[in-house]
Design an enzyme around this catalytic site. Structure first.
Site, PDB file in Angstrom:
ATOM      1  N   ASP A 188       1.057  -1.048   0.135  1.00 24.05           N
ATOM      2  CA  ASP A 188       0.064  -0.101  -0.096  1.00 24.05           C
ATOM      3  C   ASP A 188       0.827   1.334  -0.037  1.00 24.05           C
ATOM      4  O   ASP A 188       1.831   1.346   0.914  1.00 24.05           O
ATOM      5  CB  ASP A 188      -0.915   0.086   1.268  1.00 24.05           C
ATOM      6  CG  ASP A 188      -1.938   1.129   1.455  1.00 24.05           C
ATOM      7  OD1 ASP A 188      -2.371   1.342  -0.051  1.00 24.05           O
ATOM      8  OD2 ASP A 188      -1.648   1.973   2.079  1.00 24.05           O
ATOM      9  N   GLU A 272      -1.408  -0.949  -6.148  1.00 24.46           N
ATOM     10  CA  GLU A 272      -2.431  -0.461  -6.734  1.00 24.46           C
ATOM     11  C   GLU A 272      -2.164   0.196  -7.964  1.00 24.46           C
ATOM     12  O   GLU A 272      -0.851   0.800  -8.014  1.00 24.46           O
ATOM     13  CB  GLU A 272      -3.085   0.515  -5.968  1.00 24.46           C
ATOM     14  CG  GLU A 272      -3.607  -0.006  -4.653  1.00 24.46           C
ATOM     15  CD  GLU A 272      -4.369   1.134  -3.660  1.00 24.46           C
ATOM     16  OE1 GLU A 272      -5.696   1.254  -3.618  1.00 24.46           O
ATOM     17  OE2 GLU A 272      -3.359   1.545  -3.039  1.00 24.46           O
ATOM     18  N   CYS A 325     -12.709  -3.349   5.434  1.00 22.82           N
ATOM     19  CA  CYS A 325     -12.186  -4.261   6.660  1.00 22.82           C
ATOM     20  C   CYS A 325     -11.601  -5.544   6.147  1.00 22.82           C
ATOM     21  O   CYS A 325     -12.036  -6.514   5.435  1.00 22.82           O
ATOM     22  CB  CYS A 325     -13.197  -4.489   7.588  1.00 22.82           C
ATOM     23  SG  CYS A 325     -12.721  -5.564   8.915  1.00 22.82           S
ATOM     24  N   CYS A 328     -13.641  -8.567   7.932  1.00 27.49           N
ATOM     25  CA  CYS A 328     -14.942  -9.005   7.627  1.00 27.49           C
ATOM     26  C   CYS A 328     -15.501  -8.507   6.200  1.00 27.49           C
ATOM     27  O   CYS A 328     -16.481  -9.076   5.777  1.00 27.49           O
ATOM     28  CB  CYS A 328     -15.913  -8.689   8.668  1.00 27.49           C
ATOM     29  SG  CYS A 328     -16.349  -6.802   8.794  1.00 27.49           S
ATOM     30  N   CYS A 343     -13.142  -1.316  12.967  1.00 22.45           N
ATOM     31  CA  CYS A 343     -14.387  -2.059  12.581  1.00 22.45           C
ATOM     32  C   CYS A 343     -15.240  -2.385  13.746  1.00 22.45           C
ATOM     33  O   CYS A 343     -14.863  -2.821  14.891  1.00 22.45           O
ATOM     34  CB  CYS A 343     -13.970  -3.040  11.520  1.00 22.45           C
ATOM     35  SG  CYS A 343     -15.378  -3.787  10.636  1.00 22.45           S
ATOM     36  N   CYS A 345     -16.758  -5.134  13.802  1.00 24.68           N
ATOM     37  CA  CYS A 345     -16.228  -6.639  14.104  1.00 24.68           C
ATOM     38  C   CYS A 345     -15.420  -6.815  14.867  1.00 24.68           C
ATOM     39  O   CYS A 345     -15.072  -8.003  15.532  1.00 24.68           O
ATOM     40  CB  CYS A 345     -15.837  -7.536  12.648  1.00 24.68           C
ATOM     41  SG  CYS A 345     -14.395  -6.927  11.912  1.00 24.68           S
ATOM     42  N   ASP A 352      -2.946   1.715   6.766  1.00 26.50           N
ATOM     43  CA  ASP A 352      -2.008   1.333   5.859  1.00 26.50           C
ATOM     44  C   ASP A 352      -1.988  -0.225   5.717  1.00 26.50           C
ATOM     45  O   ASP A 352      -1.797  -0.682   4.752  1.00 26.50           O
ATOM     46  CB  ASP A 352      -0.566   2.024   5.704  1.00 26.50           C
ATOM     47  CG  ASP A 352      -0.928   3.704   5.726  1.00 26.50           C
ATOM     48  OD1 ASP A 352      -1.939   3.915   4.819  1.00 26.50           O
ATOM     49  OD2 ASP A 352      -0.282   4.218   6.347  1.00 26.50           O
TER      50      ASP A 352
END
Length: 371
Positions: A188, A272, A325, A328, A343, A345, A352
């Protein structure tokens, strides 16, 4: 066997006579390029609405100008031919819609020219390289070019500080078998430190430009106070150029080491497909983006992975890696100032690191769907 190209760059030390010929060739190449572009631009302006006729128009060549400008015959003719080829590529890219209309070259552009190997006109000698019109040019060859590599072309260039370099393009054949993917990592991009990977490691890439910024600003102020064109102005200009070149060399060296380390340890790297130019403009992070050199880093990764039959996988730039996330799959807003992904969850991770995990997962999904 797959045909491969590889370039080797060395510093060269021309004599005064050779330097004069090099600069004369720079000027002739620029002159021919601009003359051909001017004619093409005039033709395009007249016939841009009639594309069929435009395609049939006979384009100018360097030989046409040699009749009118006899001094063009003094320099390497292959350098002028390559100027035409470069313009042809730029012109075709424009018509394909992948580039803007070619621009005229000025002395402020990078000064360089390329010559090709024809009938043994270029040869590597002991500490020298033989080139058309220059004969034996002294060269600091800090690494050997393998004997199985065939010389294709050479590009001579000069830096802002007045250093001369030659880039020797070679061709060779190599059996590259695609490697099975056993180890994979997701990266990332981050402004602070270049990247965080899916193993939780940070690149900790030094900000070379930021480190030099204070000293560079002082030297640039000194330059601005001197009379342009004077001896002192030129000395100060070279001092500033040397500092800028040092930053560029530090950046390039560091990115080579980082990319080599990743290629050594992983069979596939997932990144990316970012538009760095757009990011630097939209987010006003121009200096940070340029300092990181992400584009250079990814190009190094690409060719190093390819040489070993390994894989570079690019994830779509719109993939919500930071908002998702990694546990999840829930998607939630993540403003730039939120540095921790929390999150519902129960997951709580550095944003990052969380994004790098998502990038790796997306890479695995793309591989599975492709197979």
């Amino acid at each position: 066997m797959t045909k491969q190209n590889k370039a080797y760059k060395f510093r060269v030390y021309p004599t005064e006579e050779q330097a004069l010929m090099i600069h004369k060739t720079f000027g002739c190449v620029r002159f021919v390029y601009n003359k051909m572009l001017a004619e093409r631009k005039e033709t395009y302006d007249h016939l841009k609405d009639d594309k069929e006729t435009l395609k049939k128009v006979k384009l100018p060549t360097p030989a046409k100008y040699k009749q009118e400008y006899a001094w063009l015959k003094e320099v390497d003719s292959l350098a002028l031919v390559n100027a035409q080829r470069n313009l042809d590529k730029a012109y075709k890219a424009f018509f394909k819609g992948i580039a803007k209309f070619p621009k005229f070259k000025s002395k402020r552009h990078k000064q360089s020219y390329t010559t090709n190997v024809v009938n043994g006109n270029i040869q590597l000698l002991n500490g020298y390289i033989q080139l058309p019109k220059l004969k034996r040019l002294k060269m600091k060859q800090h690494r050997e070019i393998p004997s199985e590599h065939t010389l294709k072309s050479c590009t001579l260039s000069i830096t802002s500080s007045g250093k001369y370099y030659i880039s020797i393009l070679t061709a060779y054949e190599k059996q590259i078998d695609p490697k099975e993917i056993h180890t994979m990592v997701g990266l990332d991009f981050t402004m602070d430190g270049l990247f965080v990977d899916s193993d939780g490691k940070k690149a900790n890439y030094p900000k070379f430009y930021r480190q030099m910024l204070g000293k560079l600003a002082i030297e640039q102020r000194k330059l601005s106070r001197k009379k342009k064109g004077s001896s002192n102005w030129n000395k100060q200009r070279i001092r500033v150029a040397n500092m800028q070149e040092k930053v560029a060399n530090q950046r390039k060296n560091s990115l080579h080491h980082l990319s080599k380390e990743l290629v050594t340890h992983y069979d596939a790297v997932v990144i990316e497909d970012l538009d760095m130019k757009g990011m630097s403009q939209a987010l006003q992070f121009g200096k940070s983006v340029a300092d990181n050199g992400w584009g250079m880093f990814t190009s190094f990764l690409k060719y190093k992975l390819k040489e070993q039959g390994k894989h570079l996988i690019k994830v779509d730039k719109w993939f919500p890696s930071s908002k998702t996330c990694s546990s999840c799959g829930n998607i939630q807003p993540m403003p730039m100032n939120m540095r921790v992904y929390a999150c519902s969850c129960g997951l709580k991770l550095d944003r990052d690191y969380n994004a790098a995990l998502n990038i790796k997962k997306e890479g695995m999904r793309l591989l599975a769907s492709a197979s």
